[in-house]
Design an enzyme around this catalytic site. Structure first.
Site, short mmCIF file in Angstrom:
data_model
loop_
_atom_site.label_atom_id
_atom_site.label_comp_id
_atom_site.label_asym_id
_atom_site.label_seq_id
_atom_site.Cartn_x
_atom_site.Cartn_y
_atom_site.Cartn_z
N VAL A 14 0.84 -1.21 0.00
CA VAL A 14 0.00 0.00 0.00
C VAL A 14 0.87 1.25 0.00
O VAL A 14 0.61 2.22 -0.73
CB VAL A 14 -0.98 -0.01 1.20
CG1 VAL A 14 -1.82 1.26 1.21
CG2 VAL A 14 -1.88 -1.24 1.15
N GLY A 128 -11.36 -0.61 1.42
CA GLY A 128 -10.37 -0.25 0.40
C GLY A 128 -10.69 1.08 -0.26
O GLY A 128 -10.76 2.12 0.40
N GLY A 181 -2.35 -13.47 -5.00
CA GLY A 181 -1.93 -12.30 -4.21
C GLY A 181 -3.05 -11.63 -3.43
O GLY A 181 -2.89 -10.50 -2.98
N LYS A 199 -13.69 -4.12 10.94
CA LYS A 199 -14.30 -3.11 10.06
C LYS A 199 -15.73 -2.79 10.50
O LYS A 199 -16.16 -1.64 10.48
CB LYS A 199 -14.24 -3.59 8.61
CG LYS A 199 -12.80 -3.65 8.08
CD LYS A 199 -12.70 -4.44 6.79
CE LYS A 199 -11.27 -4.44 6.26
NZ LYS A 199 -11.08 -5.36 5.12
N1 HSE Z 1 -7.16 -8.40 4.22
C1 HSE Z 1 -8.09 -7.42 3.81
C2 HSE Z 1 -9.11 -8.05 2.85
C3 HSE Z 1 -7.38 -6.28 3.14
O1 HSE Z 1 -8.90 -9.17 2.38
O2 HSE Z 1 -10.12 -7.44 2.57
C4 HSE Z 1 -8.16 -5.01 3.17
O3 HSE Z 1 -8.48 -4.60 4.46
#
Ligand code: HSE
Length: 429
Positions: A14, A128, A181, A199
């Site tokens: 990031v 995101g 990935g 979250k």
């Molecule tokens: N590990 C998290 C996901 C990345 O797979 O959504 C973003 O927070």
């Protein structure tokens, strides 16, 4: 003209995306801020190509007096918490993508920001690229939020989508997510629902203006979802998604994270692979839905750079920190509804011996606990296997009390005819 000086702590995927966007969109960003943004330092445990601005110790960044914004991108609890708190205390603003530290240290971080008149922005911590923090906190500020429901984790959504589309197992889906990935080397936090719960805690804390702690969220991951569950769900017209859900009712706030059957006609049923979606129901707005890429280098960096821009504008105009972004009120307690008191409809998969009387025993116990059956399905095993392998019996319930259902399942799972722990997923109607 005052330049806005930033430092990045944690130069992974990031962080590199942030530098890319700052370079690629430099002119537009400068125009939006009204000043140039200058990257003064990058801190990482390992040396980087940008030698002139590299530093190894985050303490050296905190000590500097010329940094306006620290961009914390290392993730996890420590030293992220220390970096955020010490940076605030030494006069810096924060941008972070770290959902774990924000969810766990909500009050401490926002109280410190307020005390030192600095700002903490955290758009990239949820969804995101999706501007859901801003959307909820500002765009929907007029509303009493009644419900938040989201597909909040890209890794698990990728795995469940692959299981459904390609008929592969959870293990194969996880291996694929790693290969392309999407999954971390250690995907436990994603797969076990912790990332989604972090979250959901952040969104709920914003929506109901009080810190929702992780232990208030009934959390279950997707490792127990089998190919069979995906296929049975399809037969009934559903897809399985990992859903984080918070809804405010008369008896308090009900919070859960877990695999959930979503009707194939629901908008969430078409949210696939690494995409996320969040549905927020406000008393005035009705349903509002956000959709976009929940993970990946540039989607996450998009949210980080947007935060940098909005913070930088305020620094340029000398308004940063005059008003807190999040008002943390440690005295405010949100009433949480215990899981046992919540209700819902459920998908149940029993692993039973295929012998006479099984169904009546199972349904008898469900009936005793007032759990009403909406549908039953049993697939006939190959005749040679009939006595050897447990037969899956699928039951969908009518709306029922969760506590009663759990009591019934505990009793059913003790029966000698039941060969494995019964699988239970919520159905979203
Ligand atoms: N590990 C998290 C996901 C990345 O797979 O959504 C973003 O927070």
């Amino acid at each position: 003209m005052k330049k806005i000086k930033i430092a990045i702590v944690g130069y992974g995927n990031v962080g590199k995306g942030v530098v890319k966007i700052l370079e690629n969109n430099k002119t537009q960003i400068e125009h939006r801020v009204g000043s140039p943004i200058e990257l003064m330092a990058i801190c990482d445990l390992f040396p980087i190509a940008e030698k002139a601005i590299y530093c190894k110790r985050y303490q050296d960044i905190i000590k500097r007096e010329d940094i306006d914004i620290v961009v914390e991108l290392i993730g996890g609890y420590e030293p992220a918490r220390t970096i955020i708190l010490e940076s605030l205390k030494s006069g810096k603003n924060i941008v972070t993508a770290n959902k774990a530290v924000i969810a766990k240290h909500w009050d401490e971080i926002f109280s410190t920001a307020r005390r030192y008149k600095k700002l903490v922005y955290f758009e990239a911590s949820v969804g995101g690229a999706i501007p859901v923090i801003q959307g909820l906190h500002e765009g929907l500020a007029a509303n009493k939020v009644e419900k938040i429901m989201g597909i909040l984790n890209g890794t698990t959504n990728y795995i469940l989508s692959a299981m459904s589309k390609e008929g592969i197992s959870f293990k194969e889906g996880l291996a694929k997510a790693k290969k392309f990935g999407f999954a971390e080397a250690d995907p436990t936090l994603d797969v076990e629902g912790i990332d989604t719960a972090n979250k959901l805690a952040i969104l709920s804390s914003l929506a109901w203006s009080g810190w929702i702690k992780m232990d208030s969220i009934d959390t279950k991951g997707i490792s127990s979802v089998t190919k069979d569950d995906v296929n049975f769900a399809k037969k009934f017209g559903y897809v399985i998604k990992l859903i984080g859900e918070a809804s405010m009712g008369k008896n308090g706030l009900a919070l859960s994270v877990g695999p959930c059957l979503i009707s194939s006609t629901h908008a969430f049923a078409n949210v696939n692979m690494e995409y996320n979606a969040v549905l927020i129901h406000g008393d005035a707005s009705g349903d509002v839905m956000f959709y976009g890429k929940g993970s990946g280098q540039l989607p996450a960096a998009s949210a980080v750079v947007s935060d940098i821009i909005f913070l930088a504008r305020q620094i340029v105009n000398e308004t940063a920190g005059k008003l807190p972004y999040v008002v943390a009120d440690p005295s405010k307690k949100i009433k949480i509804m215990p899981k046992e008191k919540s209700s819902g409809t459920f998908y149940l998969r029993f692993s039973a011996k295929d012998i006479p009387g099984v169904l009546s025993k199972v349904s008898g116990i469900l009936g005793r606990y007032n759990v009403s059956i909406a549908s039953v399905y049993q697939e006939e095993p190959l005749s040679g296997l009939r006595k050897k392998v447990p037969t899956p019996i699928i039951i969908l319930t009518h709306p029922t009390n969760h506590g009663n259902l759990d009591k019934a399942l505990r009793m059913i799972d003790k029966l000698p005819i039941i060969k494995a722990k019964t699988v239970k997923f919520r159905i979203e109607n």
